[in-house]
Write a protein that holds these residues in place. Structure first.
Motif, PDB file in Angstrom:
ATOM      1  N   GLY A  95      23.444  26.605 -30.271  1.00 45.65           N
ATOM      2  CA  GLY A  95      22.468  27.439 -30.963  1.00 45.65           C
ATOM      3  C   GLY A  95      23.011  28.175 -32.161  1.00 45.65           C
ATOM      4  N   TYR A 200      24.220  15.537 -31.795  1.00 49.44           N
ATOM      5  CA  TYR A 200      23.585  16.694 -32.427  1.00 49.44           C
ATOM      6  C   TYR A 200      23.786  16.686 -33.941  1.00 49.44           C
ATOM      7  CZ  TYR A 200      23.031  18.735 -27.770  1.00 49.44           C
ATOM      8  OH  TYR A 200      22.669  18.968 -26.466  1.00 49.44           O
ATOM      9  N   ARG A 210      16.196  22.834 -34.522  1.00 47.36           N
ATOM     10  CA  ARG A 210      16.746  23.112 -33.200  1.00 47.36           C
ATOM     11  C   ARG A 210      15.750  22.784 -32.081  1.00 47.36           C
ATOM     12  NH1 ARG A 210      21.747  25.644 -33.889  1.00 47.36           N
ATOM     13  NH2 ARG A 210      22.366  24.863 -35.928  1.00 47.36           N
TER      14      ARG A 210
END
Length: 309
Positions: A95, A200, A210
């Motif tokens: 994150g 990712y 995200r």
């Protein structure tokens, strides 16, 4: 060669199998047998009732309330815990900002993991004492004192948390989620760390945000872990005996007026307070069968071929 190994392997397995049969299988078989009798628990006298105890469960209002309360926790407790744990795990692992070193978690993620995991190391007794202070029904309780300071609650009429039939189950749900979310956050974090970072990074290079990354990459790859977590949390929701006994009013827990009654509490009180061990055994068998069916259904629904990456 295999035939020569058989006695050697059997010798190692014999003792564990005997112990398992003695301390796990045998008590369960005895419980099933006693559930068909009117055994009082402290004498050898017992009469065979057939399905009488199970028929009585269908007309027992307290037991039916307990089933509904367990169902309430069974739906909301795993769902809430998993959603919060997934959010925290994703935030702490992927994150943060992305740079030349790749995708990072938020700064200080290691410290946050320790803090969030801390409730997991507390015993149930400590959790009970802690939340007895938090949910005190006078102005000295942490939650009531905070609400009074903010002007949201009248000091003369503080909120009766565990004494209010409309609030008690929600309070228990909060305590269960608070005490369990840290463990599953660490569990999901470990599973996320096994996902290659290149996945990712490729998603970010393709312009994925995200949220799409979480729903299209992380969540599908964590499906097996989430499935196992859901089964374990389901078992916890079906129990809850220690928390209900320690936090709710009335002798043996389950108050006020059976508003927080769970199957485990009804079973305990029926056996040790009322001396109806045969009837309590029927409750235990019903709870065990329901738990096994829950696990089988959950694992069947979420079963799929293993994803390799």
């Amino acid at each position: 060669m295999n035939h020569r190994r058989l006695p050697f392997v059997a010798g190692f397995l014999l003792v564990p199998i005997v112990l398992y049969a003695m301390y796990v299988v045998s008590p369960f078989v005895q419980t099933v047998f006693y559930s068909f009798t009117d055994w009082g628990g402290f004498s050898s006298e017992q009469n065979f009732l057939g399905l009488g105890n199970y028929a009585a469960l269908l007309g027992d209002e307290v037991f039916q309330k307990a089933v509904l309360h367990n169902a309430f926790l069974l739906v909301l407790m795993p769902l809430t815990t998993i959603l919060i744990a997934l959010f925290l795990a994703f935030l702490l692992n992927v994150g943060g900002r992305s740079d030349s070193a790749g995708v990072r978690g938020v700064r200080g993620s290691g410290t946050y993991k320790v803090v969030l995991f801390f409730p997991q190391v507390l015993s149930v007794a400590i959790v009970v004492v802690l939340f007895q202070s938090v949910f005190r029904t006078d102005g000295l309780g942490l939650l009531n004192a905070t609400l009074i300071k903010l002007g949201l609650v009248d000091a003369a009429r503080p909120v009766q948390w565990f004494s209010n039939p409309d609030l008690v189950l929600w309070c228990l749900l909060f305590v269960m989620v608070w005490s369990g979310v840290g463990f599953y956050m660490v569990l999901f974090s470990a599973a996320m760390r096994s996902i290659p970072r290149e996945i990712y990074e490729a998603a970010l290079l393709d312009g994925a945000g995200r949220a799409p990354t979480f729903f299209r990459i992380t969540l599908p790859l964590l499906r097996d872990t989430v499935s196992v977590a859901w089964v374990y949390l389901g078992f916890i929701a079906l129990d809850g005996f220690a928390l209900v006994t320690g936090l709710t009013p009335e002798s043996g827990g389950g108050g006020p007026n059976h508003a927080s009654e769970l199957i485990s509490n009804v079973l305990y009180r029926t056996a040790f307070s009322q001396g109806k061990f045969g009837y309590a055994c029927a409750m235990g068998v019903a709870l065990a069968v329901f738990s096994l069916l829950l696990a089988v259904v959950q694992l069947r629904v979420t079963r799929r071929e293993r994803i390799e990456y």
